[in-house]
Design a protein around this motif. Structure first.
Motif, PDB file in Angstrom:
ATOM      1  N   LEU A  66       3.518  -8.618 -21.990  1.00 25.33           N
ATOM      2  CA  LEU A  66       3.927  -9.445 -20.859  1.00 25.33           C
ATOM      3  C   LEU A  66       4.516  -8.605 -19.736  1.00 25.33           C
ATOM      4  N   ASN A  67       5.300  -7.592 -20.036  1.00 23.95           N
ATOM      5  CA  ASN A  67       5.905  -6.749 -19.002  1.00 23.95           C
ATOM      6  C   ASN A  67       4.853  -5.985 -18.209  1.00 23.95           C
ATOM      7  N   GLU A  68       3.835  -5.471 -18.897  1.00 27.95           N
ATOM      8  CA  GLU A  68       2.781  -4.733 -18.202  1.00 27.95           C
ATOM      9  C   GLU A  68       1.978  -5.655 -17.295  1.00 27.95           C
ATOM     10  N   ARG A  69       1.720  -6.895 -17.746  1.00 35.37           N
ATOM     11  CA  ARG A  69       0.988  -7.862 -16.920  1.00 35.37           C
ATOM     12  C   ARG A  69       1.777  -8.197 -15.655  1.00 35.37           C
ATOM     13  N   GLN A  70       3.074  -8.392 -15.816  1.00 32.31           N
ATOM     14  CA  GLN A  70       3.904  -8.699 -14.650  1.00 32.31           C
ATOM     15  C   GLN A  70       3.937  -7.511 -13.684  1.00 32.31           C
ATOM     16  N   GLY A  71       3.971  -6.308 -14.216  1.00 33.11           N
ATOM     17  CA  GLY A  71       3.947  -5.117 -13.368  1.00 33.11           C
ATOM     18  C   GLY A  71       2.650  -5.015 -12.583  1.00 33.11           C
ATOM     19  N   LEU A  72       1.500  -5.293 -13.237  1.00 37.08           N
ATOM     20  CA  LEU A  72       0.212  -5.276 -12.547  1.00 37.08           C
ATOM     21  C   LEU A  72       0.158  -6.357 -11.466  1.00 37.08           C
ATOM     22  N   GLN A  73       0.679  -7.527 -11.768  1.00 38.63           N
ATOM     23  CA  GLN A  73       0.662  -8.613 -10.785  1.00 38.63           C
ATOM     24  C   GLN A  73       1.532  -8.264  -9.580  1.00 38.63           C
ATOM     25  N   GLU A  74       2.671  -7.643  -9.829  1.00 44.42           N
ATOM     26  CA  GLU A  74       3.548  -7.261  -8.730  1.00 44.42           C
ATOM     27  C   GLU A  74       2.889  -6.188  -7.859  1.00 44.42           C
ATOM     28  N   ARG A  75       2.194  -5.225  -8.509  1.00 43.99           N
ATOM     29  CA  ARG A  75       1.489  -4.199  -7.756  1.00 43.99           C
ATOM     30  C   ARG A  75       0.371  -4.814  -6.916  1.00 43.99           C
ATOM     31  N   ASP A  76      -0.368  -5.775  -7.524  1.00 46.38           N
ATOM     32  CA  ASP A  76      -1.417  -6.452  -6.775  1.00 46.38           C
ATOM     33  C   ASP A  76      -0.833  -7.222  -5.591  1.00 46.38           C
ATOM     34  N   LYS A  77       0.293  -7.888  -5.809  1.00 43.59           N
ATOM     35  CA  LYS A  77       0.942  -8.620  -4.717  1.00 43.59           C
ATOM     36  C   LYS A  77       1.432  -7.655  -3.644  1.00 43.59           C
ATOM     37  N   ASP A  78       1.925  -6.503  -4.097  1.00 34.50           N
ATOM     38  CA  ASP A  78       2.412  -5.509  -3.144  1.00 34.50           C
ATOM     39  C   ASP A  78       1.261  -4.974  -2.292  1.00 34.50           C
ATOM     40  N   VAL A  79       0.110  -4.717  -2.905  1.00 32.01           N
ATOM     41  CA  VAL A  79      -1.059  -4.244  -2.175  1.00 32.01           C
ATOM     42  C   VAL A  79      -1.539  -5.329  -1.213  1.00 32.01           C
ATOM     43  N   ASP A  80      -1.590  -6.574  -1.700  1.00 31.49           N
ATOM     44  CA  ASP A  80      -1.984  -7.686  -0.835  1.00 31.49           C
ATOM     45  C   ASP A  80      -1.005  -7.843   0.324  1.00 31.49           C
ATOM     46  N   SER A  81       0.263  -7.710   0.037  1.00 34.13           N
ATOM     47  CA  SER A  81       1.285  -7.849   1.080  1.00 34.13           C
ATOM     48  C   SER A  81       1.130  -6.756   2.138  1.00 34.13           C
ATOM     49  N   LYS A  82       0.878  -5.536   1.711  1.00 29.31           N
ATOM     50  CA  LYS A  82       0.676  -4.436   2.660  1.00 29.31           C
ATOM     51  C   LYS A  82      -0.582  -4.681   3.505  1.00 29.31           C
ATOM     52  N   PHE A  83      -1.635  -5.169   2.844  1.00 29.68           N
ATOM     53  CA  PHE A  83      -2.877  -5.443   3.570  1.00 29.68           C
ATOM     54  C   PHE A  83      -2.645  -6.478   4.659  1.00 29.68           C
ATOM     55  N   TRP A  84      -1.990  -7.605   4.286  1.00 30.62           N
ATOM     56  CA  TRP A  84      -1.808  -8.674   5.270  1.00 30.62           C
ATOM     57  C   TRP A  84      -0.804  -8.286   6.346  1.00 30.62           C
ATOM     58  N   THR A  85       0.161  -7.469   6.021  1.00 28.01           N
ATOM     59  CA  THR A  85       1.094  -6.983   7.034  1.00 28.01           C
ATOM     60  C   THR A  85       0.367  -6.090   8.033  1.00 28.01           C
ATOM     61  N   THR A  86      -0.466  -5.193   7.519  1.00 33.67           N
ATOM     62  CA  THR A  86      -1.247  -4.307   8.389  1.00 33.67           C
ATOM     63  C   THR A  86      -2.240  -5.112   9.218  1.00 33.67           C
ATOM     64  N   TYR A  87      -2.896  -6.084   8.573  1.00 38.72           N
ATOM     65  CA  TYR A  87      -3.852  -6.931   9.289  1.00 38.72           C
ATOM     66  C   TYR A  87      -3.152  -7.698  10.406  1.00 38.72           C
ATOM     67  N   ASP A  88      -1.989  -8.255  10.126  1.00 38.45           N
ATOM     68  CA  ASP A  88      -1.248  -9.004  11.142  1.00 38.45           C
ATOM     69  C   ASP A  88      -0.878  -8.111  12.321  1.00 38.45           C
ATOM     70  N   LYS A  89      -0.450  -6.890  12.038  1.00 37.67           N
ATOM     71  CA  LYS A  89      -0.067  -5.957  13.096  1.00 37.67           C
ATOM     72  C   LYS A  89      -1.268  -5.590  13.964  1.00 37.67           C
ATOM     73  N   VAL A  90      -2.379  -5.232  13.334  1.00 38.55           N
ATOM     74  CA  VAL A  90      -3.569  -4.811  14.068  1.00 38.55           C
ATOM     75  C   VAL A  90      -4.156  -5.980  14.861  1.00 38.55           C
ATOM     76  N   SER A  91      -4.224  -7.151  14.244  1.00 38.71           N
ATOM     77  CA  SER A  91      -4.807  -8.298  14.948  1.00 38.71           C
ATOM     78  C   SER A  91      -3.926  -8.743  16.107  1.00 38.71           C
ATOM     79  N   THR A  92      -2.611  -8.655  15.960  1.00 35.60           N
ATOM     80  CA  THR A  92      -1.712  -9.010  17.058  1.00 35.60           C
ATOM     81  C   THR A  92      -1.880  -8.037  18.219  1.00 35.60           C
TER      82      THR A  92
END
Length: 147
Positions: free
Chosen positions: A17-43
């Protein structure tokens, strides 16, 4: 594990369970970075686009205003001189006064509408059409700037 060091879908049930949560957090972190970068570039892109469109609308508005003013001047210059008709009628009134009221001059040659050549009609039609399109362009530029 796959050859490249990434976990495959078949490896996920073996994770605790701990490893799954770590992978999900990393995926969310990557998604968060992507959308933050996308928002900056599109703005930045949208702001640049709106700035260029606004300056283009200002140029169109200025050009349409100047063109309308010049075009109106030419239209006024093409109009018949109403002073000629007035002068002819005044001349007839003077003759009537000089000769007495018994003589009535023939004013059938004086008409309120003068005959225009077909080229003059075409020139005035094109001048009025270009004025209408110029005013329409200015109206569109004003709407674009206010939007």
């Amino acid at each position: 594990m796959s050859r490249l060091g990434h976990r495959s879908k078949t490896d996920e049930p073996n994770l605790n369970l701990n490893e799954r949560q770590g992978l999900q957090e990393r995926d969310k972190d990557v998604d968060s970075k992507f959308w933050t970068t996308y928002d900056k570039v599109s703005t930045e892109y949208d702001d640049d686009f709106l700035e260029r469109a606004n300056s283009d609308m200002g140029i169109i508005l200025t050009f349409a205003g100047l063109f309308s003013a010049v075009n109106s001047t030419f239209i006024i210059g093409m109009q018949p001189n109403p002073g000629e008709t007035t002068n002819i009628l005044l001349l007839h009134l003077i003759r009537m006064t000089a000769n007495g009221t018994n003589s009535i001059p023939d004013i059938s040659d004086v008409s309120s509408s003068t005959g225009y050549s077909s080229s003059a009609v075409w020139m005035q039609t094109l001048a009025y059409a270009s004025l209408a399109f110029s005013v329409l362009a200015a109206f569109g530029a004003v709407l674009g700037k206010q939007w």
